[in-house]
Design an enzyme around this catalytic site. Structure first.
Site, PDB file in Angstrom:
ATOM      1  N   HIS A  41       0.827  -1.250  -0.034  1.00 32.09           N
ATOM      2  CA  HIS A  41       0.204  -0.037  -0.172  1.00 32.09           C
ATOM      3  C   HIS A  41       0.827   1.221  -0.127  1.00 32.09           C
ATOM      4  O   HIS A  41       1.447   1.685   1.080  1.00 32.09           O
ATOM      5  CB  HIS A  41      -1.033  -0.027   1.247  1.00 32.09           C
ATOM      6  CG  HIS A  41      -2.021   0.871   1.229  1.00 32.09           C
ATOM      7  ND1 HIS A  41      -3.375   0.586   1.211  1.00 32.09           N
ATOM      8  CD2 HIS A  41      -1.894   2.437   1.227  1.00 32.09           C
ATOM      9  CE1 HIS A  41      -4.015   1.628   1.369  1.00 32.09           C
ATOM     10  NE2 HIS A  41      -3.446   2.855   0.967  1.00 32.09           N
ATOM     11  N   HIS A  90       1.221   4.901  -2.332  1.00 37.00           N
ATOM     12  CA  HIS A  90       0.529   5.850  -3.250  1.00 37.00           C
ATOM     13  C   HIS A  90       1.752   6.595  -4.074  1.00 37.00           C
ATOM     14  O   HIS A  90       2.397   7.023  -3.440  1.00 37.00           O
ATOM     15  CB  HIS A  90      -0.471   6.977  -2.800  1.00 37.00           C
ATOM     16  CG  HIS A  90      -1.640   6.299  -2.267  1.00 37.00           C
ATOM     17  ND1 HIS A  90      -2.917   6.178  -2.838  1.00 37.00           N
ATOM     18  CD2 HIS A  90      -1.726   5.713  -1.049  1.00 37.00           C
ATOM     19  CE1 HIS A  90      -3.837   5.711  -2.280  1.00 37.00           C
ATOM     20  NE2 HIS A  90      -3.178   5.389  -1.222  1.00 37.00           N
ATOM     21  N   ASP A  94       1.399   9.314  -5.916  1.00 32.46           N
ATOM     22  CA  ASP A  94       1.405  10.666  -5.795  1.00 32.46           C
ATOM     23  C   ASP A  94       1.316  11.196  -4.273  1.00 32.46           C
ATOM     24  O   ASP A  94       1.755  12.505  -4.104  1.00 32.46           O
ATOM     25  CB  ASP A  94       0.132  11.444  -6.188  1.00 32.46           C
ATOM     26  CG  ASP A  94      -0.960  10.618  -5.756  1.00 32.46           C
ATOM     27  OD1 ASP A  94      -1.254   9.679  -4.893  1.00 32.46           O
ATOM     28  OD2 ASP A  94      -2.128  11.246  -5.909  1.00 32.46           O
ATOM     29  N   GLY A 138      -9.962   7.629  -1.567  1.00 34.76           N
ATOM     30  CA  GLY A 138     -10.667   8.923  -1.309  1.00 34.76           C
ATOM     31  C   GLY A 138     -11.448   8.838  -0.152  1.00 34.76           C
ATOM     32  O   GLY A 138     -11.813   7.890   0.530  1.00 34.76           O
ATOM     33  N   HIS A 155     -10.080   0.518  -0.230  1.00 38.04           N
ATOM     34  CA  HIS A 155      -9.756   1.648   0.927  1.00 38.04           C
ATOM     35  C   HIS A 155     -11.061   1.438   1.786  1.00 38.04           C
ATOM     36  O   HIS A 155     -12.225   1.800   1.366  1.00 38.04           O
ATOM     37  CB  HIS A 155      -9.578   3.030   0.481  1.00 38.04           C
ATOM     38  CG  HIS A 155      -8.027   3.126   0.061  1.00 38.04           C
ATOM     39  ND1 HIS A 155      -7.536   2.871  -1.013  1.00 38.04           N
ATOM     40  CD2 HIS A 155      -7.353   3.959   0.828  1.00 38.04           C
ATOM     41  CE1 HIS A 155      -6.304   3.345  -1.224  1.00 38.04           C
ATOM     42  NE2 HIS A 155      -6.012   3.966   0.098  1.00 38.04           N
ATOM     43  N   GLU A 160     -10.923   2.909   7.497  1.00 39.39           N
ATOM     44  CA  GLU A 160      -9.841   3.997   7.929  1.00 39.39           C
ATOM     45  C   GLU A 160     -10.514   5.283   8.355  1.00 39.39           C
ATOM     46  O   GLU A 160     -10.330   5.396   9.775  1.00 39.39           O
ATOM     47  CB  GLU A 160      -8.828   4.492   6.595  1.00 39.39           C
ATOM     48  CG  GLU A 160      -7.580   5.431   6.877  1.00 39.39           C
ATOM     49  CD  GLU A 160      -7.152   6.018   6.007  1.00 39.39           C
ATOM     50  OE1 GLU A 160      -6.077   6.586   5.852  1.00 39.39           O
ATOM     51  OE2 GLU A 160      -7.790   5.913   4.719  1.00 39.39           O
ATOM     52  N   ASP A 181       1.763   3.977   2.854  1.00 43.82           N
ATOM     53  CA  ASP A 181       0.830   4.642   2.412  1.00 43.82           C
ATOM     54  C   ASP A 181       1.414   5.878   1.530  1.00 43.82           C
ATOM     55  O   ASP A 181       1.107   5.876   0.458  1.00 43.82           O
ATOM     56  CB  ASP A 181      -0.090   5.335   3.507  1.00 43.82           C
ATOM     57  CG  ASP A 181      -1.584   5.690   3.077  1.00 43.82           C
ATOM     58  OD1 ASP A 181      -2.042   5.679   1.808  1.00 43.82           O
ATOM     59  OD2 ASP A 181      -2.300   6.209   4.109  1.00 43.82           O
TER      60      ASP A 181
END
Length: 359
Positions: free
Chosen positions: A19, A21, A23, A180, A207, A210, A297
């Protein structure tokens, strides 16, 4: 045991990451250079100061505020050369940190502002990962990078992104994801995409659990059929603490089915999903033998790396090499590449390295 584990030794052992990202892991210096090229205004143009700004801005206890920091990284990832560079540097940075297998996710729909097509976005990222992996191998730190394509849960392009993922499945895309803000945007809004992926025998994670609780996890698994849970930390809400913790029906199902939890300790603390590293549910979930994995993350926003995440757990819970190997093998068992390839990395890379450290 704990005193013998040094950070520099953690860097050297092989790690697996599920996991991360794209960006959320840019080098601050790269952001500064790319922003100057496209005329994007940044909070600070000094790379070191900018890096601090990202961590401080993300360290708010709010998932929504945390996600706002991505406006700056996404803004500089709108051309094929920029995407290629960011992906190349991502592979190199992970390899330097001792990661031997990584699944890195990104949302193609967020990179279309300069007229790239969805396929062109994916092709640029895949090319960057290939370049970075080749350079890492030359440097003696081999890494394999698989790509997950993410659809934004508040948008309406999940079917399109799912088809995009399947279209590139033989070129390096290994799975699909939705991400998101969870509240108000349940995964069930994207059932068509998940049903399509299941028909295509394709892997996906969601996702869930969380910022939102058990209903999000239940929907992701029971309605949508997720292979893994992105975060899933709120599964502890279905566990009654005590000398002998009692699992509710959903928690028991997640454990019994060995559904992997993509836990991200530092990020979970930043977004308010956990009060601190020492109080992070990962300790309880590991003790109860859930399929726990450790992840980064967003390395930029959390100022972190896989080695740092593991070092924090060593400090907080007194873990030794045996526990770190357990987390690593859990991640490889849960990867979206073929079984024989997972097994090869476990047997030929991970276990031999840890065997030298275990008593």
């Amino acid at each position: 045991m704990v005193a013998t584990i040094r950070y520099e030794d953690i860097v050297k052992v092989p790690k697996a990451l599920l996991h991360d990202h794209l960006d959320g892991g840019l080098r601050p210096a790269t952001i500064v250079e790319l922003a100057a090229e496209v005329g994007h205004e940044l909070p600070n143009t000094d790379p070191e100061a900018l890096g601090r700004w990202f961590v401080e801005a993300a360290d708010s206890g709010s998932l929504e505020r945390y996600l706002e920091t991505f406006a700056h990284t996404v803004a500089v990832m709108q051309t094929a050369p920029a995407l290629r560079r960011v992906a190349r540097e991502c592979a190199l940075d992970l390899a330097t940190d001792g990661v031997v297998y990584a699944e890195v996710r990104f949302a193609p729909e967020q990179h279309l502002e300069r007229d790239l097509t969805l396929d062109e976005v994916v092709e640029a990222v895949l090319a960057g990962f290939a370049e970075g992996s080749a350079l890492a191998a030359e440097a003696g730190t081999p890494i394999r990078v698989g790509t997950l394509l993410t659809a934004m849960r508040h948008a309406a392009r999940s079917q399109e992104i799912a088809e995009l993922a399947v279209r590139h499945r033989d070129a390096g895309v290994v799975g699909f994801d939705i991400a998101g803000a969870e509240a108000g945007f349940p995964p069930t809004r994207h059932l068509d995409a998940f049903e399509y992926l299941q028909r295509e025998n394709f892997h996906f994670t969601i996702h869930a659990g969380e910022a939102f609780g058990l209903p999000s996890i239940w929907q992701a698994i029971q309605w949508c059929g997720a292979d893994r849970l992105g975060h899933g930390v709120r599964i502890v809400d279905d566990i009654t603490p005590g000398p002998e913790p009692t699992l509710g029906r959903l928690a028991a199902y997640v454990r019994d089915k060995r559904i992997p939890l993509e836990l991200c300790p530092s990020s979970n603390v930043q977004t308010g999903a956990a009060p601190s590293i020492a109080e992070h549910p990962i300790g309880l979930l590991r003790d109860l033998r859930f399929r726990v994995t450790v992840n980064t993350d967003n390395r930029l926003m959390s100022g972190t790396s896989m080695s740092r995440e593991m070092a924090l757990l060593v400090e907080a819970f007194g873990y030794g090499w045996r526990e770190l190997q357990w987390f690593t093998i859990n991640a490889m068992k849960s990867a979206f590449i073929p079984f024989d390839q997972r097994l090869r990395i476990i047997d030929e890379v991970i276990k031999p390295a840890y065997a030298k450290l275990l008593p």
